[in-house]
Scaffold this motif. Structure first.
Motif, PDB file in Angstrom:
ATOM      1  N   TRP A 388       0.815  -1.214   0.000  1.00  0.00           N
ATOM      2  CA  TRP A 388       0.000   0.000   0.000  1.00  0.00           C
ATOM      3  C   TRP A 388       0.851   1.267   0.000  1.00  0.00           C
ATOM      4  O   TRP A 388       0.412   2.313  -0.504  1.00  0.00           O
ATOM      5  N   LYS A 389       2.074   1.185   0.504  1.00  0.00           N
ATOM      6  CA  LYS A 389       2.928   2.382   0.548  1.00  0.00           C
ATOM      7  C   LYS A 389       3.306   2.852  -0.854  1.00  0.00           C
ATOM      8  O   LYS A 389       3.544   4.046  -1.074  1.00  0.00           O
ATOM      9  N   THR A 390       3.378   1.904  -1.809  1.00  0.00           N
ATOM     10  CA  THR A 390       3.760   2.294  -3.169  1.00  0.00           C
ATOM     11  C   THR A 390       2.641   3.036  -3.879  1.00  0.00           C
ATOM     12  O   THR A 390       2.882   3.668  -4.914  1.00  0.00           O
ATOM     13  N   GLU A 391       1.412   2.965  -3.348  1.00  0.00           N
ATOM     14  CA  GLU A 391       0.280   3.625  -3.997  1.00  0.00           C
ATOM     15  C   GLU A 391       0.121   5.087  -3.573  1.00  0.00           C
ATOM     16  O   GLU A 391      -0.860   5.726  -3.954  1.00  0.00           O
ATOM     17  N   ARG A 392       1.040   5.608  -2.820  1.00  0.00           N
ATOM     18  CA  ARG A 392       0.972   7.030  -2.452  1.00  0.00           C
ATOM     19  C   ARG A 392       1.387   7.918  -3.621  1.00  0.00           C
ATOM     20  O   ARG A 392       0.752   8.925  -3.910  1.00  0.00           O
ATOM     21  N   PHE A 393       2.462   7.520  -4.301  1.00  0.00           N
ATOM     22  CA  PHE A 393       3.023   8.340  -5.369  1.00  0.00           C
ATOM     23  C   PHE A 393       3.699   7.390  -6.352  1.00  0.00           C
ATOM     24  O   PHE A 393       4.671   6.721  -5.989  1.00  0.00           O
ATOM     25  N   PHE A 394       3.208   7.299  -7.569  1.00  0.00           N
ATOM     26  CA  PHE A 394       3.732   6.291  -8.492  1.00  0.00           C
ATOM     27  C   PHE A 394       3.527   6.732  -9.943  1.00  0.00           C
ATOM     28  O   PHE A 394       2.781   7.674 -10.237  1.00  0.00           O
ATOM     29  N   ASP A 395       4.197   6.026 -10.826  1.00  0.00           N
ATOM     30  CA  ASP A 395       4.133   6.311 -12.260  1.00  0.00           C
ATOM     31  C   ASP A 395       3.290   5.271 -12.980  1.00  0.00           C
ATOM     32  O   ASP A 395       3.309   4.081 -12.630  1.00  0.00           O
ATOM     33  N   LEU A 396       2.565   5.723 -13.997  1.00  0.00           N
ATOM     34  CA  LEU A 396       1.833   4.852 -14.898  1.00  0.00           C
ATOM     35  C   LEU A 396       2.183   5.234 -16.334  1.00  0.00           C
ATOM     36  O   LEU A 396       2.547   6.378 -16.613  1.00  0.00           O
ATOM     37  N   TYR A 397       2.035   4.267 -17.238  1.00  0.00           N
ATOM     38  CA  TYR A 397       2.216   4.526 -18.667  1.00  0.00           C
ATOM     39  C   TYR A 397       0.906   4.208 -19.382  1.00  0.00           C
ATOM     40  O   TYR A 397       0.227   3.226 -19.050  1.00  0.00           O
ATOM     41  N   LYS A 407       4.668   7.580 -28.687  1.00  0.00           N
ATOM     42  CA  LYS A 407       5.280   6.942 -27.531  1.00  0.00           C
ATOM     43  C   LYS A 407       4.253   6.930 -26.400  1.00  0.00           C
ATOM     44  O   LYS A 407       3.312   7.735 -26.388  1.00  0.00           O
ATOM     45  N   PRO A 408       4.386   6.027 -25.427  1.00  0.00           N
ATOM     46  CA  PRO A 408       3.423   5.984 -24.322  1.00  0.00           C
ATOM     47  C   PRO A 408       3.459   7.277 -23.519  1.00  0.00           C
ATOM     48  O   PRO A 408       4.511   7.898 -23.361  1.00  0.00           O
ATOM     49  N   ALA A 409       2.296   7.677 -23.033  1.00  0.00           N
ATOM     50  CA  ALA A 409       2.230   8.832 -22.143  1.00  0.00           C
ATOM     51  C   ALA A 409       2.702   8.419 -20.757  1.00  0.00           C
ATOM     52  O   ALA A 409       2.325   7.357 -20.253  1.00  0.00           O
ATOM     53  N   HIS A 410       3.532   9.248 -20.148  1.00  0.00           N
ATOM     54  CA  HIS A 410       4.058   8.990 -18.809  1.00  0.00           C
ATOM     55  C   HIS A 410       3.263   9.828 -17.809  1.00  0.00           C
ATOM     56  O   HIS A 410       3.314  11.058 -17.850  1.00  0.00           O
ATOM     57  N   LEU A 411       2.538   9.164 -16.914  1.00  0.00           N
ATOM     58  CA  LEU A 411       1.704   9.846 -15.932  1.00  0.00           C
ATOM     59  C   LEU A 411       2.266   9.611 -14.535  1.00  0.00           C
ATOM     60  O   LEU A 411       2.737   8.513 -14.221  1.00  0.00           O
ATOM     61  N   THR A 412       2.191  10.625 -13.693  1.00  0.00           N
ATOM     62  CA  THR A 412       2.559  10.481 -12.291  1.00  0.00           C
ATOM     63  C   THR A 412       1.306  10.680 -11.445  1.00  0.00           C
ATOM     64  O   THR A 412       0.612  11.691 -11.581  1.00  0.00           O
ATOM     65  N   VAL A 413       1.017   9.700 -10.594  1.00  0.00           N
ATOM     66  CA  VAL A 413      -0.222   9.677  -9.813  1.00  0.00           C
ATOM     67  C   VAL A 413       0.097   9.956  -8.356  1.00  0.00           C
ATOM     68  O   VAL A 413       0.955   9.290  -7.763  1.00  0.00           O
ATOM     69  N   ASP A 414      -0.595  10.940  -7.787  1.00  0.00           N
ATOM     70  CA  ASP A 414      -0.413  11.312  -6.385  1.00  0.00           C
ATOM     71  C   ASP A 414      -1.736  11.110  -5.663  1.00  0.00           C
ATOM     72  O   ASP A 414      -2.686  11.858  -5.866  1.00  0.00           O
ATOM     73  N   THR A 415      -1.799  10.078  -4.828  1.00  0.00           N
ATOM     74  CA  THR A 415      -3.058   9.754  -4.138  1.00  0.00           C
ATOM     75  C   THR A 415      -3.187  10.452  -2.792  1.00  0.00           C
ATOM     76  O   THR A 415      -4.242  10.356  -2.157  1.00  0.00           O
TER      77      THR A 415
END
Length: 458
Positions: A388-397, A407-415
């Protein structure tokens, strides 16, 4: 006026060069055909199915001794001709489709034996972008109803490249540096894994086209010119399934191969008609739905690709419908998940809400249905859904499959940012402010999303 000797010599040299170029071109064409054509059929069965009789030549080694179950052979006669790359010899083992099997297949797909595939289906196949490129891991996806299956398979390709390949790092760079051979091995592994899961990890059935037609013309069955030429091969081990597909990969990835249809046929036969009947419910009695002159995949098809079962709904378990009929949802977590969002989707309709089984897959890869268009969202961090700690701030493509995406879009998710909650209150009466991609992500995480310099996809 007579031609000068120098002019004659120059003209002769030009003709020689043209002839040499022509011969080189012909040689390249023959080399391509030979490289595509593989007929290894080890680990295939040739059993009697649906009342079809199989000749002695297909079940014996020529000495009168039956072949062991699960073994095939390569007929010497097949080397005397050069079939089209996506067509195999009917003497390559396996067993031909029967009228009874073709009838069940057509009814499972369309609900009748009269409908046939539309043009967008027949032209669809599995083709990668260029190797060693920003989209080396990605399939080229055309417009049409087959897009949903191609993108669902894309999820399994990413699963293989990121999380199941041995000796490879799980990072984004590894996806962009794969060769053509690695692309082909990834496609074979993805297709084999999906078919093996559909066959309940017991048996996979692979359909290929032969040069022979096995079904006679009847008034109750509409011929389409390719279903009647199916040859079925049963594989009893997952590794053998992958090898067989790799050896016949041109049948799925060659232009004009009907590769997506072959995969869908293989998926249905691997699942078996008996299991299909148990998977479906009164809301979905066949797999393809008519739409604007074509046919859309039902959710049951996508769930079969993702989970191995053709369950028609995205909620967890089973629920009673409005008429108290039992509706079938997803029973277990799969490796690749599913998210959906649409402008017309009602939050009050519990039957259309994706359950936790699909929202939280075993691996951080999701097939996304966004306003009826299919795309892929993924993370390279295997621990994203297990810590669960990794779901605080992570990257998605994000890969949309659209031709304009280079190219894939690089998204940064801040929960853990409260910005999303504040903006949601301020803009709850202003629909369309946020990208549909962001809205889809927020069906799983309440979060702010940074596109890292890329213009948001609308």
């Amino acid at each position: 006026m007579a031609m000068e000797p120098l002019d004659q010599e120059q003209s002769s040299q030009e003709l020689d060069l043209e002839e040499i170029a022509r011969k080189i071109s012909l040689l390249d064409r023959w080399r391509e055909i030979f490289s595509y054509h593989r007929l290894g059929t080890n680990n295939t069965t040739s059993q009697n199915h649906e009342g079809n009789r199989i000749s002695a030549g297909e079940t014996e080694d020529g000495t009168g001794t039956p072949r062991p179950k699960g073994q095939g052979h390569l007929p010497s006669s097949s080397l005397c001709s050069i079939p089209k790359p996506s067509i195999i010899s009917s003497k390559s083992g396996g067993f031909p489709i029967s009228l009874a099997m073709a009838t069940k297949l057509r009814q499972s797909l369309f609900g009748n034996t009269i409908q046939v595939f539309s043009y967008d289906w027949t032209k669809a196949y599995f083709r990668f972008h260029d190797p060693f490129s920003d989209l080396a891991f990605a399939l080229e996806v055309g417009k049409g109803s087959a897009q949903s299956i191609q993108m669902a398979v894309q999820g399994s390709i990413i699963k293989h490249l990121l999380f199941t390949r041995k000796g490879k790092d799980c990072n984004f760079l590894s996806l962009c540096t794969i060769s053509k051979q690695e692309q082909e091995r990834a496609l074979a592994a993805a297709l084999a894994g999906i078919l093996w899961a559909a066959g309940a990890a017991q048996k996979a059935t692979i359909c290929l086209f032969t040069e022979d037609t096995h079904i006679a013309l009847t008034p109750d069955y509409s011929r389409d010119g390719f279903t009647e030429r199916l040859q079925l091969f049963e594989l009893l081990e997952k590794e053998a399934t992958e090898k067989f597909i790799y050896d016949h990969l041109q049948c799925f990835k060659g232009e004009g191969s009907h590769g997506v249809i072959l995969f869908l046929y293989s998926l249905i036969f691997s699942r078996t008609f008996e299991r299909l009947q148990k998977d479906l419910d009164v809301s979905t009695t066949y797999l393809l739905q008519p739409n604007a002159g074509g046919f859309l995949c039902s959710q049951a098809v996508l769930n079969m690709v993702l989970t191995g079962r053709a369950r028609p709904h995205v909620f967890n378990g089973c629920q009673k419908g409005k008429s108290q009929e039992m509706l079938h949802g997803v029973l277990t977590r799969s490796d690749v998940g599913y998210l959906q969002w649409g402008k017309t989707t009602s939050e009050d309709n519990g039957f259309s809400q994706v359950g936790s089984m699909l929202k939280t897959p075993k691996l951080p890869i999701w097939l996304c249905n966004i306003n009826g268009n299919y795309s892929i969202l993924f993370s390279t961090n295997r621990q994203l859904l297990s810590d669960w700690k990794t779901e605080r701030f992570f990257d998605l493509y994000f890969y949309s499959g659209q031709p304009a995406q280079s190219k894939p879009a690089h998204l940064t998710v801040d929960t853990h940012s409260h910005h999303w909650e504040r903006v949601q209150r301020e803009d709850e009466h202003r629909p369309g402010r946020f990208s549909p991609v962001e809205m889809t992500i927020r069906t799983k995480w309440e979060a702010t999303i940074n596109w890292n310099g890329t213009a948001p996809f609308f």
